[in-house]
Write a protein that holds these residues in place. Structure first.
Motif, PDB file in Angstrom:
ATOM      1  N   ARG A  32      58.662  51.796  46.319  1.00  0.00           N
ATOM      2  CA  ARG A  32      57.277  51.329  46.176  1.00  0.00           C
ATOM      3  C   ARG A  32      56.436  52.494  45.690  1.00  0.00           C
ATOM      4  O   ARG A  32      56.784  53.646  45.909  1.00  0.00           O
ATOM      5  CB  ARG A  32      56.736  50.808  47.516  1.00  0.00           C
ATOM      6  CG  ARG A  32      57.334  49.494  47.959  1.00  0.00           C
ATOM      7  CD  ARG A  32      56.937  49.160  49.377  1.00  0.00           C
ATOM      8  NE  ARG A  32      57.570  50.069  50.341  1.00  0.00           N
ATOM      9  CZ  ARG A  32      57.324  50.066  51.644  1.00  0.00           C
ATOM     10  NH1 ARG A  32      56.452  49.218  52.146  1.00  0.00           N
ATOM     11  NH2 ARG A  32      57.947  50.909  52.442  1.00  0.00           N
ATOM     12  N   GLY A  67      45.687  50.106  41.523  1.00  0.00           N
ATOM     13  CA  GLY A  67      47.115  49.881  41.392  1.00  0.00           C
ATOM     14  C   GLY A  67      47.475  48.739  40.463  1.00  0.00           C
ATOM     15  O   GLY A  67      48.656  48.431  40.270  1.00  0.00           O
ATOM     16  N   ARG A  68      46.489  48.105  39.849  1.00  0.00           N
ATOM     17  CA  ARG A  68      46.777  47.009  38.926  1.00  0.00           C
ATOM     18  C   ARG A  68      47.376  47.529  37.630  1.00  0.00           C
ATOM     19  O   ARG A  68      47.015  48.596  37.156  1.00  0.00           O
ATOM     20  CB  ARG A  68      45.493  46.231  38.621  1.00  0.00           C
ATOM     21  CG  ARG A  68      44.936  45.483  39.833  1.00  0.00           C
ATOM     22  CD  ARG A  68      43.666  44.756  39.470  1.00  0.00           C
ATOM     23  NE  ARG A  68      43.133  44.042  40.631  1.00  0.00           N
ATOM     24  CZ  ARG A  68      41.982  43.364  40.628  1.00  0.00           C
ATOM     25  NH1 ARG A  68      41.231  43.347  39.519  1.00  0.00           N
ATOM     26  NH2 ARG A  68      41.576  42.744  41.713  1.00  0.00           N
ATOM     27  N   ARG A  69      48.295  46.722  37.059  1.00  0.00           N
ATOM     28  CA  ARG A  69      48.964  47.149  35.848  1.00  0.00           C
ATOM     29  C   ARG A  69      48.014  47.109  34.652  1.00  0.00           C
ATOM     30  O   ARG A  69      47.315  46.132  34.429  1.00  0.00           O
ATOM     31  CB  ARG A  69      50.172  46.260  35.559  1.00  0.00           C
ATOM     32  CG  ARG A  69      51.059  46.806  34.443  1.00  0.00           C
ATOM     33  CD  ARG A  69      52.321  46.004  34.280  1.00  0.00           C
ATOM     34  NE  ARG A  69      52.086  44.795  33.499  1.00  0.00           N
ATOM     35  CZ  ARG A  69      53.016  43.894  33.216  1.00  0.00           C
ATOM     36  NH1 ARG A  69      54.235  44.052  33.705  1.00  0.00           N
ATOM     37  NH2 ARG A  69      52.741  42.839  32.489  1.00  0.00           N
ATOM     38  N   TRP A 111      46.381  51.776  48.265  1.00  0.00           N
ATOM     39  CA  TRP A 111      47.065  50.639  47.657  1.00  0.00           C
ATOM     40  C   TRP A 111      48.542  50.973  47.511  1.00  0.00           C
ATOM     41  O   TRP A 111      48.934  52.131  47.564  1.00  0.00           O
ATOM     42  CB  TRP A 111      46.452  50.223  46.321  1.00  0.00           C
ATOM     43  CG  TRP A 111      46.330  51.275  45.253  1.00  0.00           C
ATOM     44  CD1 TRP A 111      45.221  51.979  44.920  1.00  0.00           C
ATOM     45  CD2 TRP A 111      47.360  51.730  44.352  1.00  0.00           C
ATOM     46  NE1 TRP A 111      45.484  52.852  43.886  1.00  0.00           N
ATOM     47  CE2 TRP A 111      46.786  52.707  43.506  1.00  0.00           C
ATOM     48  CE3 TRP A 111      48.706  51.408  44.178  1.00  0.00           C
ATOM     49  CZ2 TRP A 111      47.512  53.359  42.513  1.00  0.00           C
ATOM     50  CZ3 TRP A 111      49.431  52.058  43.187  1.00  0.00           C
ATOM     51  CH2 TRP A 111      48.833  53.016  42.365  1.00  0.00           C
ATOM     52  N   LEU A 115      49.260  52.214  35.566  1.00  0.00           N
ATOM     53  CA  LEU A 115      48.485  51.479  36.556  1.00  0.00           C
ATOM     54  C   LEU A 115      47.070  52.014  36.610  1.00  0.00           C
ATOM     55  O   LEU A 115      46.804  53.165  36.250  1.00  0.00           O
ATOM     56  CB  LEU A 115      49.122  51.619  37.946  1.00  0.00           C
ATOM     57  CG  LEU A 115      50.607  51.301  38.094  1.00  0.00           C
ATOM     58  CD1 LEU A 115      51.060  51.579  39.528  1.00  0.00           C
ATOM     59  CD2 LEU A 115      50.901  49.861  37.707  1.00  0.00           C
ATOM     60  N   ARG A 165      52.294  49.364  45.466  1.00  0.00           N
ATOM     61  CA  ARG A 165      52.835  48.413  44.502  1.00  0.00           C
ATOM     62  C   ARG A 165      54.354  48.491  44.551  1.00  0.00           C
ATOM     63  O   ARG A 165      54.933  49.581  44.460  1.00  0.00           O
ATOM     64  CB  ARG A 165      52.331  48.741  43.098  1.00  0.00           C
ATOM     65  CG  ARG A 165      52.721  47.705  42.057  1.00  0.00           C
ATOM     66  CD  ARG A 165      52.170  48.073  40.685  1.00  0.00           C
ATOM     67  NE  ARG A 165      52.528  47.079  39.698  1.00  0.00           N
ATOM     68  CZ  ARG A 165      51.760  46.051  39.363  1.00  0.00           C
ATOM     69  NH1 ARG A 165      50.572  45.900  39.930  1.00  0.00           N
ATOM     70  NH2 ARG A 165      52.159  45.182  38.454  1.00  0.00           N
TER      71      ARG A 165
END
Length: 364
Positions: free
Chosen positions: A103, A152-154, A116, A147, A118
């Motif tokens: 992760r 942490g969003r792609r 966060w 990211l 992912r």
């Protein structure tokens, strides 16, 4: 999170007064070292270390048996996360620690709590490159991934290699993102979009992370003894060279640079100094084991580890040995900060050692 008081009692093991061994003339072709001793400030048992630590705000962050945050002054454990960190160095940017394994974590640097996380499809063994509000990383998949550093969003991903254990981390420098695949192809990406600006083939098979400095990109052949220097802006080859010693072996490290000298470790037990403009060998120093540690340069001294358990300090200009200290296991890549060298070992310790002890000083 593991109890902090309990960790301090179990793991804090100051080792004041350990003598640094100064080798004689046979230790390297550049000659003998300065006679002197120094001290190991402290050492802490953190579990086997496979990468360099990161020092920020008087705290040493290191991946061992989990991720550890240790007071740089006295070695007390501030916090640890057994579920984060494994083989890669954990960069600290602003007040956030970034660590990947199965992760990917963004942790508060002050107390280790999760900001966060992912989940990843494969493990990551190399550190991410963080900058411009983005986190760039690679793992065992075919993709270079980016990211958002805050959430942490792609943002984007680009296929750039075959599946396998990746030994080379991405590098951010001068507004570009560089990545090397397992076949030695170097690519320069736009960090914001992932668009490829240029790509260039080399013979640096299974190269480690490249170094970008002053308009050049330096990388070594992980399965051979060549060092390559393409232009960082265009990919055009500047030079390709190899140390002029018959026994030279694979160079499985990231180079370091000081002035116009490039320093690379080799599995033939040597550290080499090369002219950064031409690749010509200036000097080398012989150790007792493979030099798989990436060197660090500070105050005219090159620091590096060898697989026979020694941390070395040699003069940057000529390779003369200042000192070496013996540990209990293979020494990984060191970092230098505030007069101390921090390095982890495979036998499970993080060491803090005086960077350049005064000649003739005697340990108590």
């Amino acid at each position: 999170m593991t109890n902090r008081k309990r960790l301090r009692r179990r793991n804090w093991r100051p080792e004041q007064g350990i003598r640094l061994h100064v080798p004689g003339p046979s230790a390297g072709t550049a000659g003998s070292g300065i006679t002197g001793t120094g001290t190991v400030r402290w050492r802490v048992r953190v579990g086997s270390v496979y990468s360099a630590p990161c020092v920020a705000e008087a705290t040493v962050h290191v991946a061992g048996n989990g991720l550890w945050a240790i007071d740089a002054t006295d070695g007390t454990v501030r916090w640890t996360r057994p579920d984060a960190g494994f083989m890669s160095a954990p960069p600290v940017v602003d007040d956030t620690v970034y660590a990947g394994q199965d992760r990917f974590f963004a942790l508060d640097a002050a107390d280790g709590h999760t900001r966060w996380r992912r989940r990843m499809d494969r493990w990551s063994h190399t550190p991410p490159a963080v900058g411009g509000g983005l986190v760039h990383f690679v793992n065992g998949s075919r993709y270079l991934r980016t990211l958002d550093a805050a959430t942490g969003r792609r943002r984007w991903r680009r296929k750039y290699r075959r599946i396998g254990w990746n030994r080379s981390a991405p590098v951010l420098a001068d507004g570009a993102l560089y990545a090397v695949d397992e076949r030695g192809t170097v690519r320069a990406f736009d960090p914001a979009t992932g668009r490829i600006r240029w790509q260039q083939s080399t013979f640096a098979i299974e190269s480690r992370t490249p170094l970008v400095h002053d308009g050049s990109l330096y990388l070594a052949d992980g399965l051979g003894h060549d060092v390559f220097a393409p232009d960082a802006a265009t990919g055009e080859h500047r030079w390709q060279a190899w140390p002029d010693v018959q026994s030279v072996s694979s160079i499985a490290t990231t180079p370091a640079i000081h002035g116009n000298t490039l320093y690379v470790g080799s599995q033939d037990h040597r550290l080499y100094a090369l002219d950064a403009t031409t690749g010509k060998t200036r000097w080398h120093v012989v150790t007792g084991g493979c030099v798989d540690s990436c060197p660090a340069v500070a105050d005219e001294t090159v620091y590096f580890g060898s697989d026979d358990g020694h941390l070395w300090a040699v003069r940057a200009e000529n390779g003369r040995v200042r000192w070496k200290v013996q540990t209990g296991g293979r020494v990984e890549s060191p970092v230098v900060a505030d007069g101390a060298v921090y390095a982890g070992t495979r036998d499970g310790y993080l060491y803090a050692i005086d960077a350049v002890p005064a000649p003739g000083a005697v340990s108590s």
